[in-house]
Design a protein around this motif. Sequence first.
Motif, short mmCIF file in Angstrom:
data_model
loop_
_atom_site.label_atom_id
_atom_site.label_comp_id
_atom_site.label_asym_id
_atom_site.label_seq_id
_atom_site.Cartn_x
_atom_site.Cartn_y
_atom_site.Cartn_z
N ALA A 125 0.64 -1.58 0.03
CA ALA A 125 -0.68 0.16 -0.50
C ALA A 125 0.81 1.28 -0.10
O ALA A 125 0.41 2.13 -0.71
N LEU A 126 1.99 1.56 0.57
CA LEU A 126 2.81 2.32 0.47
C LEU A 126 3.54 2.38 -0.27
O LEU A 126 4.39 3.65 -0.72
N ALA A 127 4.12 1.76 -1.03
CA ALA A 127 4.66 1.31 -2.67
C ALA A 127 3.49 1.85 -3.49
O ALA A 127 3.80 3.00 -4.68
N MET A 128 2.03 2.10 -3.40
CA MET A 128 0.99 2.32 -4.23
C MET A 128 0.79 3.84 -4.15
O MET A 128 0.55 4.58 -4.73
N ALA A 129 0.91 4.18 -2.78
CA ALA A 129 0.32 5.46 -2.33
C ALA A 129 0.94 6.73 -2.85
O ALA A 129 0.62 7.70 -3.28
N PRO A 130 2.54 6.99 -3.68
CA PRO A 130 3.08 8.04 -4.08
C PRO A 130 2.78 7.76 -5.41
O PRO A 130 2.29 9.06 -5.87
N THR A 131 2.24 6.86 -6.60
CA THR A 131 1.56 7.30 -7.31
C THR A 131 0.35 7.53 -7.36
O THR A 131 0.22 8.52 -8.22
N LEU A 132 -0.74 7.01 -6.51
CA LEU A 132 -1.72 7.37 -6.02
C LEU A 132 -2.44 8.45 -6.02
O LEU A 132 -3.65 9.43 -6.33
N ARG A 133 -1.52 9.33 -5.01
CA ARG A 133 -1.31 10.73 -4.79
C ARG A 133 -1.25 11.51 -5.79
O ARG A 133 -1.68 12.38 -5.97
N LYS A 134 -0.54 10.88 -6.75
CA LYS A 134 -0.73 12.05 -8.01
C LYS A 134 -1.62 12.31 -8.85
O LYS A 134 -2.01 12.57 -9.03
N LEU A 135 -2.07 11.04 -8.83
CA LEU A 135 -3.05 10.50 -10.05
C LEU A 135 -4.50 11.12 -9.17
O LEU A 135 -5.40 11.96 -9.65
N TYR A 136 -4.81 11.01 -7.88
CA TYR A 136 -5.95 11.99 -7.57
C TYR A 136 -5.37 13.31 -6.09
O TYR A 136 -5.44 12.76 -5.33
N ASP A 175 -8.12 15.10 -4.61
CA ASP A 175 -9.09 14.51 -4.29
C ASP A 175 -8.91 13.41 -3.35
O ASP A 175 -8.31 12.01 -3.70
N ASP A 176 -8.96 13.71 -2.29
CA ASP A 176 -8.48 13.09 -0.94
C ASP A 176 -9.04 11.26 -0.70
O ASP A 176 -9.04 11.03 0.00
N LYS A 177 -10.22 11.79 -0.63
CA LYS A 177 -11.99 11.11 -0.51
C LYS A 177 -11.18 10.01 -1.74
O LYS A 177 -11.09 8.22 -1.10
N ALA A 178 -10.97 10.03 -2.64
CA ALA A 178 -10.58 8.56 -3.73
C ALA A 178 -8.80 7.83 -3.57
O ALA A 178 -8.79 6.93 -3.31
N PHE A 179 -8.47 9.16 -2.87
CA PHE A 179 -6.81 8.74 -2.57
C PHE A 179 -6.76 7.65 -2.15
O PHE A 179 -6.65 6.77 -1.74
N ALA A 180 -7.55 8.20 -0.05
CA ALA A 180 -7.73 7.24 1.07
C ALA A 180 -8.59 5.91 0.23
O ALA A 180 -8.11 4.50 0.87
N GLU A 181 -10.20 5.76 -0.50
CA GLU A 181 -10.80 4.65 -1.48
C GLU A 181 -9.45 3.86 -1.86
O GLU A 181 -9.38 2.33 -1.58
N ARG A 182 -8.77 4.06 -2.65
CA ARG A 182 -7.50 3.30 -3.67
C ARG A 182 -6.66 2.74 -2.56
O ARG A 182 -6.00 2.33 -2.42
N LEU A 183 -5.93 3.78 -1.36
CA LEU A 183 -5.88 3.44 -0.56
C LEU A 183 -5.95 1.77 0.32
O LEU A 183 -4.96 1.30 0.08
N THR A 184 -7.01 2.27 0.90
CA THR A 184 -7.26 1.19 1.48
C THR A 184 -7.46 -0.36 0.79
O THR A 184 -7.58 -0.98 1.14
N ALA A 185 -8.24 0.58 -0.65
CA ALA A 185 -8.15 -1.65 -1.50
C ALA A 185 -7.20 -1.91 -1.27
O ALA A 185 -6.61 -2.95 -1.64
N HIS A 186 -5.39 -1.01 -1.93
CA HIS A 186 -4.42 -1.36 -1.62
C HIS A 186 -3.55 -2.39 -0.36
O HIS A 186 -2.94 -3.16 -0.36
N MET A 187 -4.48 -2.00 0.26
CA MET A 187 -4.31 -2.52 2.30
C MET A 187 -4.67 -4.52 2.48
O MET A 187 -4.76 -4.72 3.14
#
Lengths: 261, 273
Positions: B39-50, B53-65
Amino acid sequence: MEITLMQAVMITLFSVLSNLMFPLLGDIGGYFGIGRPLVAGTIVGLILGDVKTGMLIGATLNAVYMNSQAVGNVMSSDVTMAGYTATALAMAGGSDTAMALALSIPIGIFGALLFTAQNAVCVFVCHWCDKYAAEGDTKKMWLYGIIIPAVIFNVIRFATTFPVIYYGAQYSAAIEAWMPEVVTNAMGVVGGILPAVGMALLLKVMVTKPSHWCFFLFGFIAFAVLGIGSVPLTILAIGLAVVLDSVRGQNTSVDSLESLE
Amino acid sequence: MSERNYKLTDADLRKSWFTWIMFDCCSNNWERMQNIDWALAMAPTLRKLYQNDDKAFAERLTAHMEFFNTQPTVGCAILGIVNAMEEEKAAGKEIPSEAISSVKSSMMGPLAGIGDSVMNSLIEVILMSIAMTLAYQGNVFGPILYMITWVPISVGISWFLMKRGYELGVDSISVLNGEAMNRLVEGLTTVGLVVIGGLTATYVGLSTSLTINVVDADSTAVQDVLDSILPGLLPLGITLFCYWLLTKKKVSPMALILILFVVGTLLSVLGIC
């Protein structure tokens, strides 16, 4: 050979670096890098001032634990911990390889138990991180998910390794001196045959069809009878592999031609 | 709403790759294995993509847990593929979260198998065998050679697979499971087995001190007789004996080590070796 406080600290620090849970390029730099007994033994030898002896003890340990990966996180022996501690104690006791092998067994099992326990503790860490992930808080995920567990686990690793090396060194010399000749001789024989375990474990993984035995015997005889060195032997083996691959390629193309007809 | 046109750059991928390759073994846990670092490895790219949009970011981050476990080096291919999928998803393409999950869960097993055998049972073993034979001759260059080949090769393979995974997307599955891969594994197996043969001859040592008294002649050492048949016959025999115990008798490695302790002691005490 005596181990000073400073030497014990340095050996322990390298042992911590090689811990699977220490972030040194994941398992590349640590577990499969400086954690391999050959490298560990060389480093211990360097610290204790006798590189060659350390390297040779490490190399024999490495042969026994040649294929000791943690498949699906199930570790039967923490080789990284065993490599550093057992080599250091054996060198302190009089550089007996068989002694290092004997010591590596309980130490390795203890290390594996420690790893198993840490994996269990991390289940709680995982649930904390669920909460932070839902909040999108990566800073807290880093802190509670990676940094704090890594610090705690590596401090535990230091605290369990250091006393064994520092205080154990004083005893291993005494034990070595006390050991009767019968035991020393027996340990010599055991030390000679134990590497067979490492080799057999590799063969178990790598021999997937009967014809593979030919390659193993080819290498064995090339070394035992013809005395070909390891680098020339590897080059020969690569040549053999390339030739076999192209022969197989021709066979498949013949097969496909026949199937066309 | 700002226009979404976030393309991942090499730098973004490197951040993701580095987080994964560096910390993949930290916080392993029995419930979901390597999920925290994933999840932490996905975090930098997800942060850039969203970005906005904090809500979508948190949603995708949770999905990767969710549960994730693979061999880290070869597993980089999955990281590349998933980054590509997340990028497309963020760009508005219809990719359900389950599709990303199923790519991860369907690939991690096979890639763990490939990774364990190619990286740890083949590449590492071949490099280590060369290093160990050099070490046996007292050459300190052995362990140095191992470190300066193993680390760059592993890091190189992981980044190569990360890039390939990102560029080819799901198609890279067929490359990794294809004919070329089988040929590579077969070739490496050939090389690996030859060097293990040499390593066995180097490191397994066993010789007998028995003598036979032939009538009307001097006693003959059994070892000389054995050597005239095949040098190293006894080491070869004990290795095959161990192999037999491991495969046919299902003895565990630790039990096998203890068995050899007993066998070795007996051979020595009885005066055979």
